[in-house]
Design a protein around this motif. Structure first.
Motif, short mmCIF file in Angstrom:
data_model
loop_
_atom_site.label_atom_id
_atom_site.label_comp_id
_atom_site.label_asym_id
_atom_site.label_seq_id
_atom_site.Cartn_x
_atom_site.Cartn_y
_atom_site.Cartn_z
N UNK A 7 1.73 19.76 -5.55
CA UNK A 7 1.10 18.93 -6.58
C UNK A 7 1.43 17.45 -6.44
N UNK A 8 2.67 17.15 -6.09
CA UNK A 8 3.10 15.75 -6.01
C UNK A 8 2.34 14.94 -4.97
N UNK A 9 1.82 15.61 -3.93
CA UNK A 9 1.10 14.88 -2.89
C UNK A 9 -0.23 14.32 -3.40
N UNK A 10 -0.71 14.84 -4.53
CA UNK A 10 -1.96 14.32 -5.09
C UNK A 10 -1.84 12.83 -5.43
N UNK A 11 -0.68 12.46 -5.97
CA UNK A 11 -0.53 11.09 -6.48
C UNK A 11 -0.66 10.06 -5.36
N UNK A 12 0.02 10.31 -4.22
CA UNK A 12 -0.06 9.34 -3.13
C UNK A 12 -1.37 9.45 -2.36
N UNK A 13 -2.20 10.42 -2.74
CA UNK A 13 -3.52 10.55 -2.14
C UNK A 13 -4.61 9.93 -3.02
N UNK A 14 -4.22 9.38 -4.16
CA UNK A 14 -5.20 8.78 -5.06
C UNK A 14 -5.75 7.48 -4.48
N UNK A 15 -7.02 7.23 -4.64
CA UNK A 15 -7.61 5.98 -4.15
C UNK A 15 -6.95 4.77 -4.82
#
Length: 326
Positions: free
Chosen positions: A99-107
């Motif tokens: 789940x945490x990888x979503x944040x650094x994948x945000x545009x």
């Protein structure tokens, strides 16, 4: 390709090692979809040399580049089961798992490369690496993935309106699909290795990626318009199979972790040089590079993406911590 076929391919490749690797007591098989010479590939090779030196030849790394062991979606599964020991992977394919990888994948989550380095080299980055462990992986280090921009075979993209109705390849990640939807385009998730032929045959109109990937993949040959909107600045991650990790002594685990960290500065130096060389090659080949673009409408369009994917208190806190990092 089934998991068993992929596993057999990985095991077959593992016996095709160099003499140096064969001499090691333990050789860790590492996968990368990028070609030989690419900064991430060279960084893991350098890590392997550090390991050899620091363990007196007991530990080595054999890097299988150019997707020899499969595309990222497949190698992530193989790594979890220990068929592959290590894997350099884009963050996107992990979004639905860690789940945490979503944040650094945000545009547009990072304001600059310097901001991204500050975040990923600090406590926030360490927290994200630790999050991999409960899913069967050990996070070792983050590599640069550059800034990703749009390219296509149809026309220059200078505004959000230009993307409407375009079929654009994205990594297999819900965030990237939703990003394209928010911009009015038709997102088309597909493996990296299928992009060239898909643009060439008109299955898709374009894709999005950084300078080195745009160049090394040959995509600039079939997609002549490259827009420097820099919507994503997603770090890449080097992970190790938890099952492979657990076979190492505590001392060797510490050595592996440190060697991975020590390879990061080299990777970044190689990345800067490679970006420059790739840009020069692409421009020389006649690609049209669009630099005059107002990013703010692209940033404003991302509000629903953040609202959909940053839902838990944990992720909201992570976003706030990143935005507060100076």
């Amino acid at each position: 390709m089934t998991f068993m076929k992929l596993a057999k391919a990985a095991l077959l490749a593992s016996v095709m090692m160099t003499g140096s690797a064969m001499a090691c007591e333990t050789t860790l098989r590492s996968s990368d979809t990028h070609p030989d010479g690419y900064p991430t590939v060279e960084a893991v090779k350098a890590m392997g040399k550090l390991l050899e030196e620091r363990t007196n030849g007991r530990l080595c790394i054999e890097v299988f580049h150019s997707a020899q062991l499969g595309q990222e979606k497949d190698t992530i599964e193989q790594t979890k089961f220990g068929v592959i020991d290590m894997n350099r992977v884009s963050m996107g394919p992990f979004n639905n798992l860690v789940e945490e990888t979503k944040v650094v994948s945000l545009p547009f989550i990072f304001r600059s490369t310097e901001h991204m380095h500050k975040v990923m080299d600090g406590p926030i980055g360490e927290d994200i690496l630790k999050a991999f462990e409960e899913h069967g992986y050990v996070g070792l280090a983050f590599f640069d993935g550059g800034s990703r921009s749009f390219y296509n075979s149809k026309k220059p993209i200078t505004s959000v309106d230009d993307l409407k109705g375009m079929k654009v390849r994205v990594m297999q990640s819900d965030i990237f699909v939703d990003m394209m939807t928010a911009l009015g385009a038709n997102a088309t998730p597909m493996p990296y290795g299928e992009v060239y032929s898909s643009i060439q045959t008109g299955v898709i109109d374009g894709a999005e990626n950084n300078w080195p990937s745009f160049e090394s993949s040959g995509h600039f040959e079939v997609a002549k318009y490259y827009t420097l909107n820099q919507h994503l600045m997603v770090p890449e991650v080097l992970v190790m199979s938890k099952s492979s990790w657990d076979k190492l002594s505590a001392e060797d685990q510490a050595t592996v972790r440190q060697a991975a960290k020590d390879a990061v500065p080299l990777m970044r130096d190689l990345w800067v040089a490679r970006e420059k060389a790739s840009e020069e090659k692409v421009r020389a080949a006649g690609a049209q590079v669009i630099t005059e673009i107002d990013k703010q409408p692209f940033i404003d369009a991302m509000k629903p993406v953040y609202e959909k994917h940053v839902t838990s208190d944990k992720l909201k806190d992570l976003v706030a911590r990143i935005q507060a990092t100076e």
